[in-house]
Design a protein around this motif. Sequence first.
Motif, PDB file in Angstrom:
ATOM      1  N   TYR A  18       0.754  -1.301   0.099  1.00  0.00           N
ATOM      2  CA  TYR A  18      -0.122   0.166  -0.099  1.00  0.00           C
ATOM      3  C   TYR A  18       0.952   1.375   0.111  1.00  0.00           C
ATOM      4  O   TYR A  18       0.377   2.326   0.236  1.00  0.00           O
ATOM      5  CB  TYR A  18      -1.036   0.058   1.158  1.00  0.00           C
ATOM      6  CG  TYR A  18      -1.760  -1.329   1.295  1.00  0.00           C
ATOM      7  CD1 TYR A  18      -2.861  -1.257   0.196  1.00  0.00           C
ATOM      8  CD2 TYR A  18      -1.600  -2.251   2.089  1.00  0.00           C
ATOM      9  CE1 TYR A  18      -3.581  -2.247   0.213  1.00  0.00           C
ATOM     10  CE2 TYR A  18      -2.444  -3.392   1.943  1.00  0.00           C
ATOM     11  CZ  TYR A  18      -3.496  -3.381   1.190  1.00  0.00           C
ATOM     12  OH  TYR A  18      -4.055  -4.462   0.964  1.00  0.00           O
ATOM     13  N   GLN A  22       2.742   2.448  -2.702  1.00  0.00           N
ATOM     14  CA  GLN A  22       2.560   3.124  -4.028  1.00  0.00           C
ATOM     15  C   GLN A  22       1.012   3.635  -4.133  1.00  0.00           C
ATOM     16  O   GLN A  22       1.088   4.687  -4.737  1.00  0.00           O
ATOM     17  CB  GLN A  22       3.033   2.085  -4.986  1.00  0.00           C
ATOM     18  CG  GLN A  22       4.314   1.498  -4.984  1.00  0.00           C
ATOM     19  CD  GLN A  22       5.335   2.542  -5.683  1.00  0.00           C
ATOM     20  OE1 GLN A  22       4.949   3.341  -6.708  1.00  0.00           O
ATOM     21  NE2 GLN A  22       6.607   2.531  -5.286  1.00  0.00           N
ATOM     22  N   PRO A  23       0.013   2.951  -3.866  1.00  0.00           N
ATOM     23  CA  PRO A  23      -1.223   3.318  -4.532  1.00  0.00           C
ATOM     24  C   PRO A  23      -1.854   4.581  -3.544  1.00  0.00           C
ATOM     25  O   PRO A  23      -1.297   4.819  -2.509  1.00  0.00           O
ATOM     26  CB  PRO A  23      -2.234   2.311  -3.896  1.00  0.00           C
ATOM     27  CG  PRO A  23      -1.462   1.011  -3.631  1.00  0.00           C
ATOM     28  CD  PRO A  23      -0.107   1.567  -3.359  1.00  0.00           C
ATOM     29  N   VAL A  24      -2.638   5.410  -4.197  1.00  0.00           N
ATOM     30  CA  VAL A  24      -2.906   6.530  -3.500  1.00  0.00           C
ATOM     31  C   VAL A  24      -4.468   6.418  -2.968  1.00  0.00           C
ATOM     32  O   VAL A  24      -5.381   6.192  -3.748  1.00  0.00           O
ATOM     33  CB  VAL A  24      -2.751   7.757  -4.607  1.00  0.00           C
ATOM     34  CG1 VAL A  24      -3.510   9.048  -3.949  1.00  0.00           C
ATOM     35  CG2 VAL A  24      -1.504   7.843  -4.841  1.00  0.00           C
ATOM     36  N   PHE A  74       9.177   5.697  -3.779  1.00  0.00           N
ATOM     37  CA  PHE A  74       8.896   6.821  -4.695  1.00  0.00           C
ATOM     38  C   PHE A  74      10.354   7.612  -4.559  1.00  0.00           C
ATOM     39  O   PHE A  74      10.193   8.753  -5.089  1.00  0.00           O
ATOM     40  CB  PHE A  74       7.932   7.740  -4.438  1.00  0.00           C
ATOM     41  CG  PHE A  74       6.525   7.283  -4.958  1.00  0.00           C
ATOM     42  CD1 PHE A  74       6.401   7.347  -6.423  1.00  0.00           C
ATOM     43  CD2 PHE A  74       5.528   6.729  -4.462  1.00  0.00           C
ATOM     44  CE1 PHE A  74       5.275   6.887  -7.065  1.00  0.00           C
ATOM     45  CE2 PHE A  74       4.531   6.283  -5.047  1.00  0.00           C
ATOM     46  CZ  PHE A  74       4.395   6.312  -6.341  1.00  0.00           C
ATOM     47  N   LYS A 102       7.310  11.556  -1.605  1.00  0.00           N
ATOM     48  CA  LYS A 102       6.123  11.466  -1.781  1.00  0.00           C
ATOM     49  C   LYS A 102       5.162  12.485  -1.058  1.00  0.00           C
ATOM     50  O   LYS A 102       4.399  13.074  -1.897  1.00  0.00           O
ATOM     51  CB  LYS A 102       5.653  10.126  -1.406  1.00  0.00           C
ATOM     52  CG  LYS A 102       4.190   9.524  -1.790  1.00  0.00           C
ATOM     53  CD  LYS A 102       3.743   8.403  -1.358  1.00  0.00           C
ATOM     54  CE  LYS A 102       2.446   7.582  -1.651  1.00  0.00           C
ATOM     55  NZ  LYS A 102       2.065   6.609  -0.624  1.00  0.00           N
ATOM     56  N   GLU A 154       2.937  15.236  -2.730  1.00  0.00           N
ATOM     57  CA  GLU A 154       1.486  15.307  -2.804  1.00  0.00           C
ATOM     58  C   GLU A 154       0.886  16.724  -2.062  1.00  0.00           C
ATOM     59  O   GLU A 154       0.002  17.097  -2.493  1.00  0.00           O
ATOM     60  CB  GLU A 154       1.013  13.995  -1.988  1.00  0.00           C
ATOM     61  CG  GLU A 154       1.031  12.658  -2.943  1.00  0.00           C
ATOM     62  CD  GLU A 154       0.429  11.687  -2.162  1.00  0.00           C
ATOM     63  OE1 GLU A 154       0.346  10.654  -2.624  1.00  0.00           O
ATOM     64  OE2 GLU A 154       0.522  11.528  -0.958  1.00  0.00           O
TER      65      GLU A 154
END
Lengths: 308, 373
Positions: free
Chosen positions: A118, A120-122, B50, B234, B238
């Motif tokens: 989880y 990587q997913p948004v 990331f 990340k 975001e």
Amino acid sequence: MNEADIGLWAVPLAILAGAIRVSTPFLFVSLGEVLTERSGRINLGLEGTLVFGAMSGYAVAYLTALPWIGVLAAALAGSLFGLFHGLVCSLPRVNDIAIGIALMLLGTGLAYFFGKPYIQPVAPDLPAINFGWWSDLPQVQVALRVNVLFLIGILLAGLLWWMFRATRIGLLIRVVGDSTDAARAMGLKPAFIRTLATAAGGAFAGVAGAYLSLFYPGSWSEGISSGQGLMAVALVIFARWNPIACFWVAILFGGTGALGPALQSAGIPGGYYLFYAAPYVLTLGLLIATSSPTRAMAGAPGELSISK
Amino acid sequence: MTFTAPNRRGFLKASAALAGTSALGVLPAASFADGKLTVGFIYVGPRDDFGYNQAHAEGAAAVKAMQGVSVVEEENVSESVDVQKSMESMINFDGASLLFPTSFGYFDPHILEVAPKFPEVRFQHAAGLWQADMHPSNVGSYFGYIGLGQYLNGIVAGHMTASGKLGFVAAKPIPQVLQNINSFLLGARQVNPAITCQVIFTGEWSLAVKEAEATNALADAGCDIITCHVDGPKVVMETAAARGCFICGYHADQTPLAPGKYLTGAEWNWPGVYTRMVQTVIDGGTIPNFDRGGLAEGYIKMSPLGPAVTDAARKHFETTKAEMMKGGFAAYEGPLMDNKGSQILGAGQVFLETDIALESMDYLVEGVIGTTS
């Protein structure tokens, strides 16, 4: 230049915004810990519960696309951790602090293990209420985007305070926390009540984690918590086991935490490591200032293993 | 007790087996002679962050796909005695003969401690720290001129900014980070010399909440394009995109996080570098102890330009990139002052991308708002 340049006003604004944004996890964990400690147990494992709550909340929110279901899942996971702590500590000659530390490591370990897919997913974020609609300044609008969980936290702080003061349940928890013997004499089951209080406290910490992963900063990664769960346990002592005080202390920590970045962006960068230490310096200072040479730990529940 | 008698034999058997595997593990470690090479990768964080660790893990994945090579990986290994244990267990139990402990802090003292014990194992460390007169010869350093990538980020940012204020979320004021900040601004100033860059240091490589706070503070201060140098970008990406800022990536491709706001990004190109190094070992050659490179050498690459990038920015980006592909690019040209008013370079002087002076950078150039301490 940008027309929205607000100069040094950015600093108090950032402190306010930070107080609102950053304080919620502190608030929830410390409220949970107040509940647990008032019943006479210390659960040091809330950091692990928080990280696991962050992971499970994010995962469930991603899988169901419903952030509130994620919060619920985090609360459930948290209460299971609390329940486990409570049950194990109900066995004879088990030290609650040691179990807490074990659970802290277990919680983070399990969260890392199950949380792998989880990262990587948004997942969808929790909604926020815009209290800054009256202002033209984007800074003010952003600062006043208040998450519903923050408001729930305030309500819970008041509710817990009222509960401890004026309700039967609150009184039961306090009796159990202050004297096992008295509670037994009243026909209560201390271990049972403590277990329930620990489970409820765990649920609070789980929600705190969900706030981190689902709203601010709003993503799950293994470095999501920077020790909020641990600090909040210390905050409880600082707040003298009073839920209302927990709220103010959480606000204070959130606000001072925003001080470092805000001062740097306002062009006062010197010694930012010092500003980053501000919350801790503040805690030390206030603890020293409010300590009393004659009375030890005002407000501490009598059955707490640190005050026994 | 019942378990002593039957279990002693079991214990002896197990320890014999253990000794056997470790002996087997060490022997073939010397070379690729038996047609099997085991390569170990160690990351300081999760390998799908990331960011820094993901970039290395992508390299490891490419190595894994090579013939006759097996890869062992371990993540979340702290820069402490933990990494020494990880390295030793990879060597003793997995038979690794080539190790990539990727985090900056693994080098001193950890690699330096373990390397002399295993002279037949090669340790490759990602930073320019190896020195011939001080460090073991089975240790090597490699690093890329990723500052050039931030320079290209800056060029795109310079075209795209409306406020003329760029933002940079930085972890610690070490030379590599300072070089990225300075390069980012110098790239932007190729477009407009009045552009400034606000930097906020968070003090740690990975602190999600503080990174979010720093990003918000930059957006509050009017920065409309934000990039960063932290381990996992990340949160910064975001948060900045949610504030309506454009973003330039770092370490790895962060396009999926905010496709509409992502301009481009400075990425490591470890798959190319790692497969090349492993191929050298397979071919029986020796990896140079000190290896560095930029765009031209395939050490770094740029993320694909985002949909928001204008034609002018695209053109400027492509011409500068083509210039860099020739090698020997100079992002730092005199006259250049630092932001405290001292002169760094006089008129006509330059720092080429290979200049060793860049590795010990301890200043922020004029136009960067912030201090190193």
